[in-house]
Design a protein around this motif. Sequence first.
Motif, short mmCIF file in Angstrom:
data_model
loop_
_atom_site.label_atom_id
_atom_site.label_comp_id
_atom_site.label_asym_id
_atom_site.label_seq_id
_atom_site.Cartn_x
_atom_site.Cartn_y
_atom_site.Cartn_z
N PRO A 252 0.71 -1.27 -0.05
CA PRO A 252 -0.21 -0.08 0.02
C PRO A 252 0.95 1.13 -0.06
O PRO A 252 0.30 2.38 -0.60
CB PRO A 252 -0.88 -0.17 1.36
N PHE A 253 2.03 0.98 0.59
CA PHE A 253 2.85 2.13 0.53
C PHE A 253 3.62 2.55 -1.05
O PHE A 253 4.10 3.79 -1.05
CB PHE A 253 3.96 2.28 1.75
N ALA A 254 3.53 1.81 -1.84
CA ALA A 254 4.35 1.76 -2.94
C ALA A 254 4.07 2.85 -3.83
O ALA A 254 4.97 3.50 -4.28
CB ALA A 254 4.40 0.39 -3.49
N PRO A 255 2.78 3.06 -4.11
CA PRO A 255 2.55 4.21 -5.02
C PRO A 255 3.05 5.43 -4.51
O PRO A 255 3.22 6.25 -5.33
CB PRO A 255 0.87 4.01 -5.22
N LEU A 256 2.64 5.76 -3.33
CA LEU A 256 3.00 6.79 -2.63
C LEU A 256 4.72 7.26 -2.61
O LEU A 256 4.98 8.48 -2.96
CB LEU A 256 2.54 7.15 -1.20
N LEU A 257 5.46 6.10 -2.20
CA LEU A 257 6.73 6.20 -2.29
C LEU A 257 7.32 6.43 -3.62
O LEU A 257 8.29 7.48 -3.98
CB LEU A 257 7.28 5.02 -1.67
N ALA A 258 6.56 5.87 -4.76
CA ALA A 258 7.09 6.01 -6.07
C ALA A 258 6.82 7.65 -6.50
O ALA A 258 7.42 8.18 -7.22
CB ALA A 258 6.24 5.16 -6.98
N VAL A 259 5.59 7.93 -6.17
CA VAL A 259 5.06 9.46 -6.33
C VAL A 259 6.29 10.56 -5.78
O VAL A 259 6.57 11.34 -6.54
CB VAL A 259 3.65 9.68 -6.03
N LEU A 260 6.50 10.26 -4.63
CA LEU A 260 7.23 11.07 -4.03
C LEU A 260 8.85 11.20 -4.52
O LEU A 260 9.55 12.29 -4.74
CB LEU A 260 7.52 10.94 -2.42
N ALA A 261 9.30 10.00 -4.96
CA ALA A 261 10.59 9.87 -5.41
C ALA A 261 10.52 10.42 -6.98
O ALA A 261 11.49 11.24 -7.24
CB ALA A 261 11.02 8.59 -5.47
N SER A 262 9.28 10.45 -7.65
CA SER A 262 9.40 10.95 -9.06
C SER A 262 9.33 12.44 -8.75
O SER A 262 9.82 13.17 -9.62
CB SER A 262 8.23 10.36 -9.88
N SER A 263 8.45 12.96 -7.87
CA SER A 263 8.42 14.28 -7.78
C SER A 263 9.66 15.15 -7.30
O SER A 263 10.20 16.34 -7.79
CB SER A 263 7.30 14.56 -6.49
N LEU A 264 10.51 14.37 -6.41
CA LEU A 264 11.80 14.97 -5.97
C LEU A 264 12.76 14.97 -7.27
O LEU A 264 13.33 15.87 -7.51
CB LEU A 264 12.16 13.99 -5.01
#
Length: 313
Positions: A252-264
């Motif tokens: 469940p954390f994978a999409p949010l972590l991917a989004v934050l890394a991509s935003s950074l």
Amino acid sequence: MALLLLRGPLPAASAAFRPTPTPRLPFPRRRSMRCLAGPSAGAPAPPSLTPAPAPPRWHAALSAAAGLYPAYVTAGAAVAVARPESFRWFVARAPGSYTAALGFIMLAMGLTLRLDDFAALLRDRPLAILFGCAAQYTVMPALGAIVSRVLGLPPSLSVGLILLASCPGGTASNVVTLVAKGDVPLSVVMTVCSTLAAVFLTPLLTKVLAGAYIPVDAVKLSLSTLQVVVAPIILGSSIQSAFPSVVKFVTPFAPLLAVLASSLLACSVFSENFVRLRTTIADASGNGKFFSGDIGVVMLSVFLLHFAGFFFG
């Protein structure tokens, strides 16, 4: 008639035309009837009829947070304009930091996928991959050439726009597909195929449409694709098979972590380019030629290219 014969002798002739009451068949009462095909009163319902348990609320909260991808990028871009040094710690470690971020994004996506998904995709839907890659290298380059001609871009800007339109798909498309609950295996395979095809198609399309040959290092691009896309996906899928209980909690954390890394990653690259172009942007704004100068034309052409790509997609 068989029932009448069993009950006794025939009635008299005078009563031949007398209405005979319908015999009452020995059916059981309605309340005692039961469908033998269905479950008994005390038996549990079949698994297919059992409603799936509702996911916890924190799953929905994580999904909603991942859906704010545009907000994160917009906020990060504002910070990059106001204080570009905020991303210096990440930019100073480039390109290693960029490669690590891309690999982490694909690893997070690999945790949600299985290798069987890719095998089924290649076996059952090869035309979907072919059509996706064909659209990548026909629709977008054609739109880049059309936009450059409509806006009357000078040769240097025209080459840059057509080169941008002839590039393969990137990691951000996979992140958006993951957040939107789309066909992630198809998106990943299209990214890999279009990236490998870029070795031949990007220089060819740039030469044909813009008259300029842009060489592409085939070995370096192939190794980068294996390092950033293929290896993290395989690693994530392998971890899912080896440690399913741990991955079930982390997924469940994978999409949010991917989004934050991509935003950074996106905001760091933007801050780096903004520092390089700050003097040019300031001069154009000071002279009142921001929108009529090269900066404004570049922004308009890039916006039109991507808007048209989304529209036709």
